[in-house]
Scaffold this motif. Structure first.
Motif, PDB file in Angstrom:
ATOM      1  N   TRP A 120       9.156  -5.121   4.037  1.00  0.00           N
ATOM      2  CA  TRP A 120       8.191  -4.075   4.373  1.00  0.00           C
ATOM      3  C   TRP A 120       7.850  -4.186   5.864  1.00  0.00           C
ATOM      4  O   TRP A 120       6.727  -4.505   6.231  1.00  0.00           O
ATOM      5  N   VAL A 155      -4.025  -5.348   2.994  1.00  0.00           N
ATOM      6  CA  VAL A 155      -2.602  -5.507   3.311  1.00  0.00           C
ATOM      7  C   VAL A 155      -2.446  -6.151   4.690  1.00  0.00           C
ATOM      8  O   VAL A 155      -1.651  -7.079   4.880  1.00  0.00           O
ATOM      9  N   GLU A 164       5.681  -8.763  -2.081  1.00  0.00           N
ATOM     10  CA  GLU A 164       6.407  -7.655  -1.462  1.00  0.00           C
ATOM     11  C   GLU A 164       7.660  -7.284  -2.246  1.00  0.00           C
ATOM     12  O   GLU A 164       8.075  -6.115  -2.254  1.00  0.00           O
ATOM     13  N   VAL A 180       6.301  -5.203  -5.650  1.00  0.00           N
ATOM     14  CA  VAL A 180       5.704  -3.866  -5.582  1.00  0.00           C
ATOM     15  C   VAL A 180       6.757  -2.839  -5.176  1.00  0.00           C
ATOM     16  O   VAL A 180       7.727  -3.157  -4.492  1.00  0.00           O
ATOM     17  N   ASP A 199       3.419   2.141  -1.996  1.00  0.00           N
ATOM     18  CA  ASP A 199       2.308   1.741  -1.126  1.00  0.00           C
ATOM     19  C   ASP A 199       1.072   1.425  -1.944  1.00  0.00           C
ATOM     20  O   ASP A 199       0.353   0.456  -1.655  1.00  0.00           O
ATOM     21  N   GLU A 224       0.861   0.390  -5.064  1.00  0.00           N
ATOM     22  CA  GLU A 224       1.032  -0.894  -5.738  1.00  0.00           C
ATOM     23  C   GLU A 224       0.804  -2.050  -4.764  1.00  0.00           C
ATOM     24  O   GLU A 224       0.198  -3.077  -5.125  1.00  0.00           O
ATOM     25  N   TYR A 225       1.290  -1.896  -3.542  1.00  0.00           N
ATOM     26  CA  TYR A 225       1.106  -2.933  -2.524  1.00  0.00           C
ATOM     27  C   TYR A 225      -0.385  -3.121  -2.244  1.00  0.00           C
ATOM     28  O   TYR A 225      -0.897  -4.251  -2.199  1.00  0.00           O
ATOM     29  N   ARG A 226      -1.107  -2.015  -2.046  1.00  0.00           N
ATOM     30  CA  ARG A 226      -2.537  -2.114  -1.732  1.00  0.00           C
ATOM     31  C   ARG A 226      -3.311  -2.800  -2.858  1.00  0.00           C
ATOM     32  O   ARG A 226      -4.169  -3.658  -2.602  1.00  0.00           O
ATOM     33  N   ALA A 261      -2.316  -6.523  -2.936  1.00  0.00           N
ATOM     34  CA  ALA A 261      -2.852  -7.238  -1.778  1.00  0.00           C
ATOM     35  C   ALA A 261      -4.347  -7.503  -1.955  1.00  0.00           C
ATOM     36  O   ALA A 261      -4.837  -8.608  -1.679  1.00  0.00           O
TER      37      ALA A 261
END
Length: 422
Positions: A250, A264, A363, A366, A369, A371-373, A376
């Motif tokens: 990412w 993040v 990373e 997920v 975006d 899912e990442y947030r 995190a």
């Protein structure tokens, strides 16, 4: 030229001229400004002072082959005067006219700027700096062994500046710091005043660590460095740190909006510093031990001292890293009743590897975006609990040990930087 070498006569003369004429005028003007750059109930004298400042700055620009910067400043000031100084300044032309200087070349800039970590109150006040670009001697070799996909950073020696740059702990200047109505789409330069680092590090980071750690476990490799060594070490740290933002699954440049998310970004910033320390430990990097010590002391023991720590991004990274090291037995002991903690260097490196692995596993898992947030935030909240309203987090009882030196450090006079000190 080294960091400690005398400045060329032409640069010394220009610095003296700025310091005795233009910069005092800038300081007088910025005292009239509010945090958003406006002047409440502007007077004719304010407009006259701004026009004198513009004349002094554009004279240097035109006399040194930078007519495009002079034209931009002329237009920005003219528009501001026409709109009224009680309106927020818009200096996008000046921001975009600035080009990164070549290595060994000077750079001058004037505009309303947010000088982060400067002497409060910080805001979009008029500021100016005169500096010399000086890249670390190791950069050509590092660019081969540790390539940077999109290097756009400049290491600078601050020669002279108005109060926002010459006082306090402002180390950085980015285009997004310039007061403007539009947002920066592409960061054309990223300038770092690394010769300010030694005094900042010795004044704040080391005492902050000494208040928390046993004397024999305080990392000392970054203590009492010669100015040129500290500059080189900090510049190499900056290069490695930035290069690692652009690598992995990412990369920052492809996910800028996502990486601006507070949770993040917290993981991203801590991850790349952990990877920088690990790269230093792996061998082949100049001033490796100095960088490892500097990273740990700055991030864990200086950044959390900020007055707005529970809202401050850098403070959050330091508290997060502190609690990660505690959870992974790299920082042992009990801070209760004034007890000191012990930092184990080998366990610290093991914990840093574990942190990188944990974030990189996240990373991999997920897919979007969002899912990442979500992931995190969940990871960060394991170490930084939610705080009061409008705060990003709250200090736990264990984390408050990081604030032991805060009162004494806050009582110090703000650092002042002058050309003679370089």
């Amino acid at each position: 030229m080294t960091t400690s070498a005398p400045l060329p006569p032409a640069l010394r003369a220009a610095a003296a001229e700025f310091a005795t004429s233009l910069f005092p005028q800038v300081n007088a003007f910025r005292e009239r400004q509010e945090r958003d750059g406006t002047i409440a109930e502007p007077r004719a004298a304010d407009a006259e002072l701004l026009q004198r400042i513009r004349a002094g700055a554009t004279a240097w620009y035109r006399g040194n082959g930078r007519a495009h910067q002079a034209d931009a400043l002329d237009a920005d000031v003219a528009d501001w005067l026409a709109a009224g100084l009680d309106n927020a300044p818009h200096f996008a032309r000046s921001r975009d006219a600035l080009h990164a200087p070549a290595d060994g070349a000077p750079v001058f800039f004037l505009a309303p700027v947010q000088t982060t970590n400067s002497v409060p109150p910080v805001g979009k006040r008029l500021d100016a700096f005169f500096a010399l670009r000086k890249e670390p001697a190791a950069l050509p070799e590092l660019a081969t062994t540790h390539p940077h996909p999109k290097n756009n950073c400049q290491s600078l020696l601050l020669i002279a500046g108005s109060d926002g740059f010459a006082h306090g702990n402002c180390l950085v200047f980015f285009p997004e710091n310039v007061a403007a109505h539009d947002k920066v789409v592409d960061q054309a330069y990223a300038m770092f005043f690394y010769n300010k680092m030694r005094k900042i590090h010795e004044t704040y980071a080391l005492p902050g660590a000494e208040a928390v750690l046993t004397a024999d476990s305080v990392p000392r490799a970054s203590s009492n460095l010669a100015p040129e060594v500290c500059f080189e070490a900090r510049a190499i740290w900056g290069y490695l740190h930035d290069s690692l933002h652009y690598q992995g699954s990412w990369p920052f440049d492809q996910h800028i909006s996502l990486k601006m998310n507070w949770f993040v970004g917290l993981l991203e910033e801590t991850k790349v510093d952990a990877k920088t320390a690990l790269a230093c430990a792996g061998g082949g990097v100049p001033f490796a031990q100095e960088q490892i010590a500097m990273i740990l002391l700055e991030r864990i023991f200086r950044y959390p001292q900020a007055d707005d720590a529970t809202r401050n991004f850098d403070s959050g990274t330091g508290v997060l890293l502190y609690s990660w090291l505690r959870a992974h037995d790299a920082l042992t002991g009990s801070p209760a009743d004034g007890g000191l903690l012990r930092l184990d260097p080998d366990r610290t490196l093991t914990a840093l590897r574990a942190f990188v692995d944990r974030v990189e596993l996240l990373e991999e898992q997920v897919r979007t975006d969002e899912e990442y947030r979500v992931a995190a935030k969940a990871l960060v909240r394991e170490y930084l609990p939610a705080g009061e309203p409008k705060q990003r987090f709250g200090f736990t009882d264990d984390q408050r040990v990081l604030l032991r030196a805060k009162e004494s450090l806050a009582a110090l006079e703000p650092l002042r930087f002058a050309e003679a000190e370089w």
